[in-house]
Each structure stands twice: as structure tokens, then as C-alpha cells.
Write a protein that holds these residues in place. Structure first.
Motif, PDB file in Angstrom:
ATOM      1  N   ILE A   8       0.615  -1.418  -0.319  1.00 49.64           N
ATOM      2  CA  ILE A   8       0.197   0.224  -0.217  1.00 49.64           C
ATOM      3  C   ILE A   8       0.695   1.155   0.454  1.00 49.64           C
ATOM      4  O   ILE A   8       0.698   1.986  -0.557  1.00 49.64           O
ATOM      5  CB  ILE A   8      -0.966   0.139   1.439  1.00 49.64           C
ATOM      6  CG1 ILE A   8      -2.109  -1.151   1.240  1.00 49.64           C
ATOM      7  CG2 ILE A   8      -1.717   1.011   0.863  1.00 49.64           C
ATOM      8  CD1 ILE A   8      -2.722  -1.195  -0.591  1.00 49.64           C
ATOM      9  N   TYR A  11       2.245   1.894  -3.332  1.00 49.73           N
ATOM     10  CA  TYR A  11       1.558   1.873  -4.875  1.00 49.73           C
ATOM     11  C   TYR A  11       0.943   3.768  -4.179  1.00 49.73           C
ATOM     12  O   TYR A  11       0.178   4.140  -5.183  1.00 49.73           O
ATOM     13  CB  TYR A  11       0.211   0.988  -4.391  1.00 49.73           C
ATOM     14  CG  TYR A  11      -1.032   1.399  -4.902  1.00 49.73           C
ATOM     15  CD1 TYR A  11      -1.242   1.541  -6.325  1.00 49.73           C
ATOM     16  CD2 TYR A  11      -2.193   2.094  -4.346  1.00 49.73           C
ATOM     17  CE1 TYR A  11      -1.960   1.965  -6.706  1.00 49.73           C
ATOM     18  CE2 TYR A  11      -3.554   2.163  -5.142  1.00 49.73           C
ATOM     19  CZ  TYR A  11      -3.965   1.845  -6.593  1.00 49.73           C
ATOM     20  OH  TYR A  11      -4.772   2.715  -7.125  1.00 49.73           O
ATOM     21  N   THR A  12       0.750   4.535  -3.204  1.00 48.14           N
ATOM     22  CA  THR A  12       0.594   5.386  -2.103  1.00 48.14           C
ATOM     23  C   THR A  12       1.523   6.601  -2.898  1.00 48.14           C
ATOM     24  O   THR A  12       0.355   7.173  -4.120  1.00 48.14           O
ATOM     25  CB  THR A  12      -0.137   5.741  -1.140  1.00 48.14           C
ATOM     26  OG1 THR A  12      -0.572   5.022  -0.392  1.00 48.14           O
ATOM     27  CG2 THR A  12      -0.085   6.608  -0.680  1.00 48.14           C
ATOM     28  N   VAL A 162      -8.615  -1.524  -1.229  1.00 44.67           N
ATOM     29  CA  VAL A 162      -7.781  -0.183  -0.745  1.00 44.67           C
ATOM     30  C   VAL A 162      -7.249   0.089  -1.792  1.00 44.67           C
ATOM     31  O   VAL A 162      -7.439   2.041  -1.398  1.00 44.67           O
ATOM     32  CB  VAL A 162      -6.862  -1.303   0.787  1.00 44.67           C
ATOM     33  CG1 VAL A 162      -6.202   0.543   1.078  1.00 44.67           C
ATOM     34  CG2 VAL A 162      -7.745  -1.073   1.136  1.00 44.67           C
ATOM     35  N   MET A 163      -7.064  -0.412  -2.492  1.00 44.67           N
ATOM     36  CA  MET A 163      -5.927   0.986  -3.425  1.00 44.67           C
ATOM     37  C   MET A 163      -7.041   1.017  -4.297  1.00 44.67           C
ATOM     38  O   MET A 163      -6.582   2.788  -4.850  1.00 44.67           O
ATOM     39  CB  MET A 163      -5.466  -0.709  -4.828  1.00 44.67           C
ATOM     40  CG  MET A 163      -4.220  -1.142  -3.678  1.00 44.67           C
ATOM     41  SD  MET A 163      -3.592  -2.258  -4.887  1.00 44.67           S
ATOM     42  CE  MET A 163      -2.812  -1.812  -5.781  1.00 44.67           C
ATOM     43  N   ILE A 166      -7.806   4.760  -2.714  1.00 43.34           N
ATOM     44  CA  ILE A 166      -6.735   5.049  -2.487  1.00 43.34           C
ATOM     45  C   ILE A 166      -6.692   5.844  -3.967  1.00 43.34           C
ATOM     46  O   ILE A 166      -6.996   7.976  -4.115  1.00 43.34           O
ATOM     47  CB  ILE A 166      -5.753   4.820  -1.925  1.00 43.34           C
ATOM     48  CG1 ILE A 166      -5.402   4.419  -0.704  1.00 43.34           C
ATOM     49  CG2 ILE A 166      -4.073   5.871  -2.736  1.00 43.34           C
ATOM     50  CD1 ILE A 166      -4.436   3.200  -0.562  1.00 43.34           C
ATOM     51  N   ALA A 167      -7.095   5.235  -4.900  1.00 46.76           N
ATOM     52  CA  ALA A 167      -6.678   6.659  -6.370  1.00 46.76           C
ATOM     53  C   ALA A 167      -8.329   7.123  -6.345  1.00 46.76           C
ATOM     54  O   ALA A 167      -7.684   8.217  -6.953  1.00 46.76           O
ATOM     55  CB  ALA A 167      -6.814   5.133  -7.309  1.00 46.76           C
ATOM     56  N   GLY A 169     -10.225   8.352  -4.391  1.00 50.90           N
ATOM     57  CA  GLY A 169     -10.000   9.517  -3.439  1.00 50.90           C
ATOM     58  C   GLY A 169      -8.902  10.715  -3.263  1.00 50.90           C
ATOM     59  O   GLY A 169      -9.103  11.974  -3.942  1.00 50.90           O
ATOM     60  N   TRP A 170      -7.791  10.311  -3.862  1.00 51.83           N
ATOM     61  CA  TRP A 170      -6.924  11.577  -4.524  1.00 51.83           C
ATOM     62  C   TRP A 170      -6.940  11.741  -6.025  1.00 51.83           C
ATOM     63  O   TRP A 170      -6.835  13.466  -5.500  1.00 51.83           O
ATOM     64  CB  TRP A 170      -5.201  10.380  -5.071  1.00 51.83           C
ATOM     65  CG  TRP A 170      -3.798  11.357  -5.156  1.00 51.83           C
ATOM     66  CD1 TRP A 170      -3.564  10.946  -7.165  1.00 51.83           C
ATOM     67  CD2 TRP A 170      -3.618  12.346  -4.795  1.00 51.83           C
ATOM     68  NE1 TRP A 170      -2.473  11.911  -6.813  1.00 51.83           N
ATOM     69  CE2 TRP A 170      -2.537  12.754  -5.697  1.00 51.83           C
ATOM     70  CE3 TRP A 170      -3.964  13.244  -4.288  1.00 51.83           C
ATOM     71  CZ2 TRP A 170      -1.808  14.245  -5.187  1.00 51.83           C
ATOM     72  CZ3 TRP A 170      -2.879  13.904  -3.817  1.00 51.83           C
ATOM     73  CH2 TRP A 170      -1.873  14.838  -4.425  1.00 51.83           C
TER      74      TRP A 170
END
Length: 214
Positions: A8, A11-12, A162-163, A166-167, A169-170
Motif C-alpha cells: 500500500i 502504491y500510494t 483499498v487501492m 486510494i486512487a 480519493g486522490w
């Protein structure tokens, strides 16, 4: 789930680091509207979904280890970035001529953020930008494919969700911030120079990919 944290984390860093995906969302929101930027972001998340699925199925590993296939995908990605850069640069050069600044992500801003007929076009731009992004191929073909097999199906599903979160959301945050009046006003003042620089950057990145320097 000992492998989850480094996965994670890596990936972030991949997602938040500036690149074609970030520029595509920012430009769409700043030059058109928030909803356009969100459509581009949706296309990018769709592309990430496809890459993650190929990683889970092992296809990304095949691409990463099959030299000719890797070169093919990298070259196609480079050609797309060159195309995107040329369109952006030409549109920027025509920006001072009313009605002629029609390039990728360069149409005038719309009131209320409504652009009938442009939703699919914006989504496809985000999808194509992400699918031709070599960073995605490297991550899902190497890091992701190496660490994911070490966890069970339930944990894989959690990581997958989760991944994507994150994408989404960003890039959602990028689209919202880039559409704020203070940002759009500043962008409009320096739009021609920014677009020229962005277009040349796309061409340079694409050229590096084609030549194998990236």
C-alpha cells in the motif's frame, strides 16, 4: 497481511507522484470543469482496476517478463503520450485565436460543470492515459504480482478495494482542488505557457519511452 503495508505504501507513492494521470485530471478540471476532471479520474480508476486484475491473474507479470510484449506496450504508451503532447501544444499555440483552442482538455470552461456528450470522451481520455502509463505496468507486473500471491483471497479483495479507494480519493481531490476559482483564475492567466510546457513534457516522456530511455 505483513505484505500489505509495503504494498500500500509503494502504491500510494505511485499514485501521488506527478505524472500523466495527475496532469490529465488537473488540466481537465482547471480548463473545463470539476465534473470533467472527475470523469477523467473515473477513467483512470477504471484503468487501475484493469491493471490490478491483470496483476491478480498474472497477465501483468507476463508483460513484465516477456521482452517483446513489454516493448510493444511501452511503445504504444509512448506514442499515445507523444500524440497527447502534440495536441496539447498545438492547441496552446492556437489559444490566442478565439474558437480555435480545441485540443485534448482545452475547451473553454462550462458554467455549472455540465458538458453534454463529453462524459465518455473524458472518461476514455483518463482510461487511455492510465493504460499507457508504464509506471502502472511496472508496479502491477513486478511489485504487485510479487507480493499479492503471499496473501489469501480475502486479503487480496481487501487490498484491491483499498487501492481503488486510494486512487479514487486522490484523483477526486485533485479534480476538486483544480476546479477551485483561485486555481482556475491563476491557470487561465498562464494557461498558454502551462499548456505548452505540459505538451512538451508529454512529448519528452513519450519519446523517452519509445527510445527505451525511460
Amino acid at each position: 497481511m505483513g505484505t500489505a503495508a509495503p504494498l500500500i505504501g509503494a502504491y500510494t507513492l505511485l499514485i501521488v507522484s506527478p505524472g500523466p494521470d495527475f496532469l490529465a485530471v488537473f488540466k481537465a478540471s482547471a480548463s473545463r470543469s470539476r465534473i470533467t476532471g472527475l470523469y477523467v479520474a473515473a477513467g483512470i480508476v477504471t484503468g487501475i482496476t484493469a491493471w490490478a486484475l491483470t496483476g491478480l491473474l498474472g497477465a501483468a507479470t507476463l508483460i513484465d517478463h516477456c521482452r517483446w510484449l513489454y516493448i510493444t506496450v511501452r511503445t504504444v504508451g509512448g506514442l499515445f503520450l507523444v500524440y497527447l503532447g502534440v495536441c496539447t501544444t498545438l492547441a496552446a499555440r492556437r489559444a490566442e485565436q478565439p474558437g480555435k483552442a480545441e485540443g485534448i482538455g482545452t475547451t473553454p470552461r462550462t458554467r455549472g460543470g455540465r458538458e453534454p456528450g463529453r462524459a465518455v470522451q473524458s472518461w476514455r481520455l483518463g482510461l487511455a492515459t492510465n493504460l499507457t502509463n508504464p509506471k502502472q505496468m511496472t508496479f502491477f507486473g513486478a511489485v504487485f504480482a510479487t507480493l499479492v500471491p503471499q496473501v489469501n483471497l480475502g486479503h487480496k479483495t481487501v487490498l484491491f478495494v483499498v487501492m481503488l479507494a486510494i486512487a479514487a480519493g486522490w484523483y477526486g481531490v485533485v479534480a476538486v482542488l483544480a476546479s477551485q476559482p483561485v486555481v482556475t483564475r491563476g491557470y487561465q492567466r498562464v494557461r498558454r505557457g502551462v499548456d505548452m510546457t505540459m505538451g512538451l513534457l508529454f512529448v519528452c516522456i513519450g519519446g523517452a519511452l519509445i527510445s527505451g530511455c525511460a
